[in-house]
Scaffold this motif. Structure first.
Motif, PDB file in Angstrom:
ATOM      1  N   LYS A 234      30.520 -49.352 -38.631  1.00 47.36           N
ATOM      2  CA  LYS A 234      31.744 -49.401 -39.383  1.00 47.36           C
ATOM      3  C   LYS A 234      32.129 -50.792 -39.390  1.00 47.36           C
ATOM      4  N   ARG A 235      32.246 -51.357 -38.002  1.00 50.56           N
ATOM      5  CA  ARG A 235      32.839 -52.525 -37.911  1.00 50.56           C
ATOM      6  C   ARG A 235      31.794 -53.823 -38.404  1.00 50.56           C
TER       7      ARG A 235
ATOM      8  N   LYS B  40      39.091 -46.041 -30.741  1.00 48.67           N
ATOM      9  CA  LYS B  40      37.991 -45.515 -29.756  1.00 48.67           C
ATOM     10  C   LYS B  40      38.628 -45.897 -28.434  1.00 48.67           C
TER      11      LYS B  40
ATOM     12  N   ARG C 183      39.431 -50.041 -39.319  1.00 44.07           N
ATOM     13  CA  ARG C 183      39.668 -48.606 -38.530  1.00 44.07           C
ATOM     14  C   ARG C 183      39.990 -47.593 -39.610  1.00 44.07           C
TER      15      ARG C 183
ATOM     16  N   ASP D  48      30.291 -40.073 -41.041  1.00 49.25           N
ATOM     17  CA  ASP D  48      31.250 -39.533 -40.531  1.00 49.25           C
ATOM     18  C   ASP D  48      31.105 -38.049 -40.139  1.00 49.25           C
TER      19      ASP D  48
ATOM     20  N   SER E  66      31.373 -45.964 -35.103  1.00 47.22           N
ATOM     21  CA  SER E  66      32.432 -46.828 -35.378  1.00 47.22           C
ATOM     22  C   SER E  66      31.779 -48.314 -35.279  1.00 47.22           C
TER      23      SER E  66
END
Ligand code: CTP
Ligand code: K
Ligand code: MG
Length: 180
Positions: free
Chosen positions: A108-109, A48, A115, A123, A105
């Protein structure tokens, strides 16, 4: 009937569909999170970037302004009532899409995904949710008029399909690292 519904949904969402793909082509440079970590993982990650986000948003807005010029002939040709995009709505769709993707994101982290890792469901819909929420906040009357329940239903079914097709395509063309 269903044809004009699909055409309207696709047209209205185009300024939200294109930014993420433009970001893939434009990405690189400094990550938004500046490399910072939070609770043992990157805040957002290297995927990003400022450049991807700014270029993606700009491309989405410019596309919307281009569609405005085509709205009349395209509506006549398709027998549909395709909407035009005032600048606030255009910006909300494009920037909202980028924000939805950035928010994904972040999640997700937080859930330990590196990544590029897939997060099925998220998604395919993160950018739609971001775009629609910001559009409804920024230009409520316009959003209510364009995104009727039926158009929204088409958007929610059509978008994951288009997302899979464009991402597999971008992967096969070698512009994207993963097919999602
Ligand atoms: N990209 C960018 N800025 C954004 C979104 C995307 O620069 N705001 C670029 C990056 O080069 C990124 C690529 O587009 O690697 C693909 O986007 P995406 O699949 O969303 O990112 P991932 O690299 O898969 O990272 P993540 O796991 O965080 O989604
Ligand atoms: K993504
Ligand atoms: Mg990815």
């Amino acid at each position: 009937m269903i044809g004009t519904l699909v055409a309207t949904a696709f047209w209205a969402m185009l300024p939200a569909y294109v930014p993420n793909n433009a970001a893939v082509l434009a990405g690189g440079g400094r990550p938004i999170d500046g490399g910072r970590e939070w609770r043992g993982a990157r805040l957002l990650g290297d995927g990003k970037t400022w450049r991807g986000t700014v270029v993606g948003t700009l491309v989405g807005v410019l596309l919307a302004l281009g569609l405005n010029r085509l709205a009349d002939p395209a509506s006549a040709a398709l027998g549909a009532d395709l909407p035009t995009f005032a600048l606030p709505a255009a910006f909300a769709l494009a920037f909202g899409a980028m924000c939805g993707d950035i928010g994904a994101s972040f999640l997700k982290r937080r859930s330990g995904r590196e990544r590029g890792a897939a997060f099925p469901g998220l998604d395919q819909l993160d950018f739609v949710v971001g775009a629609l929420v910001l559009a409804f906040v920024v230009d409520t009357d316009w959003a209510l008029a364009v995104f009727t329940p039926r158009v929204l239903a088409v958007v929610l079914v059509m978008t994951p399909v288009l997302h899979v097709v464009t991402n597999v395509g971008a992967y096969l063309l070698g512009v994207k690292n993963e097919p999602w």
